[in-house]
Design an enzyme around this catalytic site. Sequence first.
Site, short mmCIF file in Angstrom:
data_model
loop_
_atom_site.label_atom_id
_atom_site.label_comp_id
_atom_site.label_asym_id
_atom_site.label_seq_id
_atom_site.Cartn_x
_atom_site.Cartn_y
_atom_site.Cartn_z
CD GLN A 121 26.90 21.39 -12.37
OE1 GLN A 121 27.55 20.50 -11.82
NE2 GLN A 121 25.95 22.04 -11.74
N GLY A 122 29.68 23.13 -16.33
CA GLY A 122 30.74 24.13 -16.13
C GLY A 122 30.24 25.32 -15.33
CB SER A 124 32.76 25.17 -9.52
OG SER A 124 31.63 24.60 -8.93
CB SER A 156 31.95 15.70 -12.65
OG SER A 156 32.17 16.03 -11.30
CD GLU A 239 25.15 19.37 -9.02
OE1 GLU A 239 24.88 20.57 -9.26
OE2 GLU A 239 26.31 18.95 -8.94
C1 LIG Z 1 33.39 15.37 -6.48
C2 LIG Z 1 33.01 16.77 -6.89
C3 LIG Z 1 32.45 16.95 -8.15
C4 LIG Z 1 32.14 18.24 -8.57
N1 LIG Z 1 31.63 18.39 -9.83
C5 LIG Z 1 31.36 19.64 -10.29
C6 LIG Z 1 30.92 19.84 -11.63
O1 LIG Z 1 30.75 18.88 -12.41
N2 LIG Z 1 30.71 21.09 -12.06
C7 LIG Z 1 30.87 22.18 -11.25
O2 LIG Z 1 30.62 23.30 -11.70
N3 LIG Z 1 31.30 22.05 -9.96
C8 LIG Z 1 31.55 20.80 -9.48
N4 LIG Z 1 32.00 20.63 -8.19
C9 LIG Z 1 32.27 21.83 -7.38
C10 LIG Z 1 31.32 22.08 -6.21
O3 LIG Z 1 30.07 22.53 -6.65
C11 LIG Z 1 32.02 23.11 -5.30
O4 LIG Z 1 33.18 22.48 -4.78
C12 LIG Z 1 31.13 23.56 -4.17
O5 LIG Z 1 30.08 24.38 -4.62
C13 LIG Z 1 31.92 24.35 -3.09
O6 LIG Z 1 32.67 25.37 -3.67
P1 LIG Z 1 34.23 25.52 -3.36
O7 LIG Z 1 34.90 24.22 -3.58
O8 LIG Z 1 34.72 26.71 -4.13
O9 LIG Z 1 34.32 25.83 -1.79
P2 LIG Z 1 34.08 27.22 -1.08
O10 LIG Z 1 32.84 27.88 -1.62
O11 LIG Z 1 35.34 28.01 -1.13
O12 LIG Z 1 33.78 26.79 0.40
C14 LIG Z 1 34.81 26.44 1.34
C15 LIG Z 1 34.17 26.20 2.69
O13 LIG Z 1 33.55 27.43 3.16
C16 LIG Z 1 32.17 27.20 3.46
N5 LIG Z 1 31.38 28.36 3.04
C17 LIG Z 1 31.53 29.10 1.91
N6 LIG Z 1 30.59 30.09 1.88
C18 LIG Z 1 29.83 29.93 2.98
C19 LIG Z 1 28.68 30.63 3.48
N7 LIG Z 1 28.13 31.66 2.84
N8 LIG Z 1 28.15 30.20 4.66
C20 LIG Z 1 28.67 29.14 5.35
N9 LIG Z 1 29.77 28.44 4.90
C21 LIG Z 1 30.32 28.85 3.74
C22 LIG Z 1 31.77 26.00 2.60
O14 LIG Z 1 30.64 25.34 3.17
C23 LIG Z 1 33.04 25.16 2.65
O15 LIG Z 1 33.07 24.39 3.84
C24 LIG Z 1 32.34 19.37 -7.72
C25 LIG Z 1 32.89 19.16 -6.45
C26 LIG Z 1 33.22 17.88 -6.03
C27 LIG Z 1 33.81 17.71 -4.67
#
Ligand SMILES: Cc1cc2nc3c(=O)[nH]c(=O)nc-3n(C[C@H](O)[C@H](O)[C@H](O)COP(=O)(O)OP(=O)(O)OC[C@H]3O[C@@H](n4cnc5c(N)ncnc54)[C@H](O)[C@@H]3O)c2cc1C
Length: 378
Positions: A121-122, A124, A156, A239
């Site tokens: 899944q591409g 993020s 992932s 998901e």
């Molecule tokens: C094990 C794992 C597998 C993953 N696999 C995939 C995958 O296969 N494909 C893919 O596309 N992505 C994948 N992800 C990514 C995942 O979807 C993102 O990490 C997630 O959506 C959070 O985005 P971020 O890491 O950029 O954090 P950020 O969005 O930067 O958030 C950082 C912090 O700020 C808080 N925050 C941000 N915005 C708000 C808001 N509006 N209100 C309140 N709090 C807020 C968040 O809750 C978090 O605590 C994976 C992540 C993990 C950990």
Amino acid sequence: MDFSENQQRQAFRRELREWLKANRVDSPPRNDLDQWHRAFVEWHKKLYSGGWMGISWPTEVGGRGLPDDFEAVFNEELGASETMPAPAIGYLGRPMLTHGSPDQQSRFLPRLLSGEEQWCQGFSEPDAGSDLAGLRTRADLRGDTYVVNGQKVWTSFAQYADWCLLLARSDRDAPKHKGISAFVVEMKSPGISVRPLVQITGDTEFSEVFFDDVEIPASQMIGDPGAGWAIAMTTVEFERGPADIGFTSRLANTLSRFEARVRSGEVELDQVGRRRLAEAFVSLEALRVRVQLSLLARASSGAGATPGPAGSVDKLLLTRAEQELCRTVLDLSEAGAVLEPDDQMFEYLYSRAQSIYGGTSQIQRSIIAQRILGLPRS
Ligand SMILES: Cc1cc2nc3c(=O)[nH]c(=O)nc-3n(C[C@H](O)[C@H](O)[C@H](O)COP(=O)(O)OP(=O)(O)OC[C@H]3O[C@@H](n4cnc5c(N)ncnc54)[C@H](O)[C@@H]3O)c2cc1C
């Protein structure tokens, strides 16, 4: 709510139980991801040959066409048999089932279901996680080909994938939610490079994926240009479903393995320990019942129903159950276990990711507040 099973469900459960007795497999340890992933794909193919993949998917694409709540039975029985957990393909395939053309469905879905082709899944990007609509990977139309440039992150199992469900910005002038399109892109296309990242667990489940002038035939766009946001929402709603991603079976497995250690006397529990284990059990039961309710509601809404915003409740309950269970198991085990990079430590560390992927817990709470409870946006 009446949870008693009709004859069809009872027969399904019996047949599955028998099949699992003869075919269940032990999970290899996660310390060698290549080996683990090979075993997982074998397990996926075996489940498919037994008729256990795509239980609620339409028969036209290789599913069994059964009501959604049969997925709950599948997860429960898998958990009870302590076999490898179910492969999580629902959230990857459902968007194509909902938005893809018949040609795309017949080309891609049977092979996704059978395990012949693996997907990732591409979505993020480095600056687009919670704010997914802020993604900047571009898909520019040249003739009948889209040319993609940009970077994804946390993808992932990208290193093992044949295909990627990709979101990219195809119209830079449109408002940010409306300029996104969804594609399936072949991972061995020229211009794609995958760089695995090491997680806190020590394995490299996810990767950075770079797109450098990657060409995608326009026929591999899912839905219309600009429909990417709706497709993304279908994906993440699935998901977030504990049964859709195979997590109810995985957690039941963790609990029963620990219970066996307690029963054998390997782990001794005092009253506080027993109470904590009981609390973890209750969280898991609450999750199991919620999953049943959600799947029954989906089944009664008819074929093609999506989890909707209520899936965020399931995701929060799953996060609580998983983190509480893994923390409890780790705390109550022998102190020495903490020092070993064993499965239990792996599961504890992995459980921390549950409140992040598929949308963080803060985002799930906002969805519940705004879309279910109707609270004002501040
Ligand atoms: C094990 C794992 C597998 C993953 N696999 C995939 C995958 O296969 N494909 C893919 O596309 N992505 C994948 N992800 C990514 C995942 O979807 C993102 O990490 C997630 O959506 C959070 O985005 P971020 O890491 O950029 O954090 P950020 O969005 O930067 O958030 C950082 C912090 O700020 C808080 N925050 C941000 N915005 C708000 C808001 N509006 N209100 C309140 N709090 C807020 C968040 O809750 C978090 O605590 C994976 C992540 C993990 C950990």
